[in-house]
Enzyme design. Structure first.
Site, PDB file in Angstrom:
ATOM      1  N   ASP A  41      40.467  -9.953  13.132  1.00  0.00           N
ATOM      2  CA  ASP A  41      39.511  -9.438  12.149  1.00  0.00           C
ATOM      3  C   ASP A  41      39.467  -7.914  12.123  1.00  0.00           C
ATOM      4  O   ASP A  41      38.400  -7.301  12.310  1.00  0.00           O
ATOM      5  CB  ASP A  41      38.114 -10.015  12.431  1.00  0.00           C
ATOM      6  CG  ASP A  41      38.087 -11.537  12.377  1.00  0.00           C
ATOM      7  OD1 ASP A  41      38.898 -12.115  11.640  1.00  0.00           O
ATOM      8  OD2 ASP A  41      37.250 -12.139  13.078  1.00  0.00           O
ATOM      9  N   GLU A 214      37.045 -18.043   0.525  1.00  0.00           N
ATOM     10  CA  GLU A 214      36.663 -18.722   1.758  1.00  0.00           C
ATOM     11  C   GLU A 214      35.734 -17.855   2.595  1.00  0.00           C
ATOM     12  O   GLU A 214      34.643 -18.274   2.961  1.00  0.00           O
ATOM     13  CB  GLU A 214      37.916 -19.080   2.569  1.00  0.00           C
ATOM     14  CG  GLU A 214      37.643 -19.800   3.877  1.00  0.00           C
ATOM     15  CD  GLU A 214      37.192 -21.240   3.699  1.00  0.00           C
ATOM     16  OE1 GLU A 214      37.390 -21.785   2.589  1.00  0.00           O
ATOM     17  OE2 GLU A 214      36.656 -21.832   4.656  1.00  0.00           O
TER      18      GLU A 214
HETATM   19  O1  FUB Z   1      36.945 -14.389  14.041  1.00  0.00           O
HETATM   20  C1  FUB Z   1      35.969 -15.343  13.708  1.00  0.00           C
HETATM   21  C2  FUB Z   1      36.040 -15.677  12.252  1.00  0.00           C
HETATM   22  O2  FUB Z   1      37.328 -16.143  11.937  1.00  0.00           O
HETATM   23  C3  FUB Z   1      35.851 -14.497  11.330  1.00  0.00           C
HETATM   24  O3  FUB Z   1      34.516 -14.100  11.198  1.00  0.00           O
HETATM   25  C4  FUB Z   1      36.476 -15.046  10.109  1.00  0.00           C
HETATM   26  O4  FUB Z   1      36.737 -14.082   9.127  1.00  0.00           O
HETATM   27  C5  FUB Z   1      37.721 -15.664  10.665  1.00  0.00           C
HETATM   28  O5  FUB Z   1      38.743 -14.742  10.833  1.00  0.00           O
END
Ligand code: FUB
Length: 454
Positions: A41, A214
């Protein structure tokens, strides 16, 4: 510190064999650009001629996103990345108990504001805000409670030309709220952005989610066009985008930027311009042992089309071209690397971060080092509670030309620092520099804080 060593040991078993197999005498690719831990992220921000990237920290062996801290890396040349350690932890949000997920940082009022989703003690996902007077932190909880809470995630923050700041977030819906000038409160109520197929494309086979949106929104404005980039069409996700005529839309669906690739069923983007180039950050599962819960941040350089649309961007292991060169005649941090193998990092007693947990055969690559007409000596700041070892200085690869070897003695402690100096011969021009660590036995050899050639 001992806890770090145990973590590091576990990580080492996960990484060291495959990395060692990959690294025998070869010139390394530079994506993923963090190799010491699993990361996800990425949220880039340009500040003071550097790119800083905040990111999550996936735990080795995890089977869920039970992360507990965020990490920060920065670069001036898009090739060599400095590890700044942990600027913010889940523990700083005392009202939260899990899920240190996708953050973003923005600068305003001479302060830096850190937004991230975490799990509130009440069980719901909420978005907290941290604040720091320096970009590297440490950040502290600005409110002592969530900024917004509706069990949705992935904040992105954007300040429009008129000074109005917006916080967007969402999964499965998409929300925004107008932030006040203080960046830690808001006016009005959270507003839902209509997820229409005209705005966000058509998803097939999921009646609950008729559009491709999403999660992971990333909003910015460039040359008069508002962009919202997002993870789409789960699972596996790809990255898509829409453009708008204002910060609140209406939005027009534009298509896929990054197809599903790379061994992680999530992806999460961040986009910046830096030094007249454009860069797309994302994550995949490309490190040894990697996958959906052990992800790694990467970056690609790209060029906008003349109408402002974004081309398809493929994942690569090469990453972007280096901007300029690295100066070896000023102090450089050992934790600044284009690639490393086997080592970990930790907080140094002298401030900042050092490279530790060094075993025989581990190495660090520093890319594009401008030696000019030549260096005659090398100095390194080192410490060892064991019997020390050697730093062999190679050019071009781990087995390329050997230009010097520095002996590291025992100093009586892992944080008892001394400077060692050795002579160097044959280091001239611009070279990829490899520090290859040596020593006897199977234990850790020494720690390495910073270096400089003369
Ligand atoms: O890393 C945890 C979650 O997975 C993030 O908040 C989402 O965007 C996905 O990447």
């Amino acid at each position: 510190m001992e806890g770090l060593k145990i973590t590091s040991l576990l990580q080492r078993f996960a990484y060291i064999l495959p990395l060692a197999l990959l690294s025998i005498g070869v010139v390394k690719a530079d994506n993923p650009f963090v190799q010491t831990i699993y990361t996800a992220d990425p949220a880039p921000i340009v500040y003071n001629d550097r790119v800083y990237v905040f990111m999550d920290h996936d735990n080795t062996g995890a089977t869920y996103y039970n992360m507990t801290d965020w990490h920060l890396f920065s670069t001036a040349d898009m090739a060599n990345w400095q590890d700044h350690g942990v600027p913010m932890s889940l523990a700083n949000f005392t009202w939260a108990n899990a899920n240190a997920w996708a953050p973003q940082v923005i600068s305003r009022n001479g302060q830096f504001y850190f937004y991230a989703p975490v799990r509130h003690n009440d069980g719901s996902m909420a978005i907290g805000v941290g604040v720091s007077s320096t970009i590297t932190g440490p950040y502290h909880d600005a409110l002592g409670k969530p900024l917004v809470e509706n069990n949705e995630i992935d904040p992105t923050v954007f300040i429009d030309d008129d000074g109005q700041a917006y916080l967007y977030w969402g999964n499965p819906d998409l929300w925004y709220v107008k932030l006040n000038q203080d960046m830690i409160s808001y006016s009005g109520s959270p507003t839902q952005i209509p997820l229409t197929t005209a705005g966000f494309g058509t998803r097939t086979g999921n009646a609950q989610r008729p559009t491709t949106f999403e999660e992971a929104p990333w909003v910015y404005k460039r040359n008069g066009i508002y962009y919202i980039i997002y993870a789409a069409d789960c699972c596996s996700e790809d990255i898509r985008y829409s453009t708008g005529t204002s910060a609140t839309g209406p939005w027009t669906y534009r298509g896929v930027i990054m197809p599903t690739q790379g061994g992680s069923f999530t992806n999460h983007e961040g986009i910046i311009d830096f030094q007249n180039n454009s860069y797309f950050f994302y994550h995949n599962g490309a490190l040894p042992g990697g996958g959906g819960y052990q992800r790694s941040v990467c970056v690609e350089q790209f060029t906008y089309n003349s109408d402002g649309t974004i081309p398809t961007i493929e994942m690569t292991t090469a990453g972007p071209s280096q901007i300029g060169t690295l100066n070896p005649y000023v102090r450089q941090e050992a934790e600044t690397a284009a690639w490393s193998s086997g080592v970990s990092t930790e907080v140094s007693s002298e401030g900042g971060i050092d490279v530790g947990y060094i075993n025989n055969g581990d190495y660090i690559k520093v890319k594009g080092v401008a030696f000019g007409s030549g260096a005659h000596s090398f100095s390194a700041r080192v410490a060892s509670a064991a019997s020390g070892g050697t730093i062999a200085i190679h050019l071009g690869s781990t087995t390329g030309t050997l230009v010097g070897t520095c002996n590291v003695p025992s100093t009586g402690g892992w944080q008892t620092w001394t400077t060692v100096t050795c002579s160097v011969s044959g280091a001239s021009g611009t070279q990829d520099l490899y520090f290859v660590f040596g020593g006897s036995g199977t234990g850790y050899l020494f720690n390495f804080d910073y270096w400089q050639f003369a």
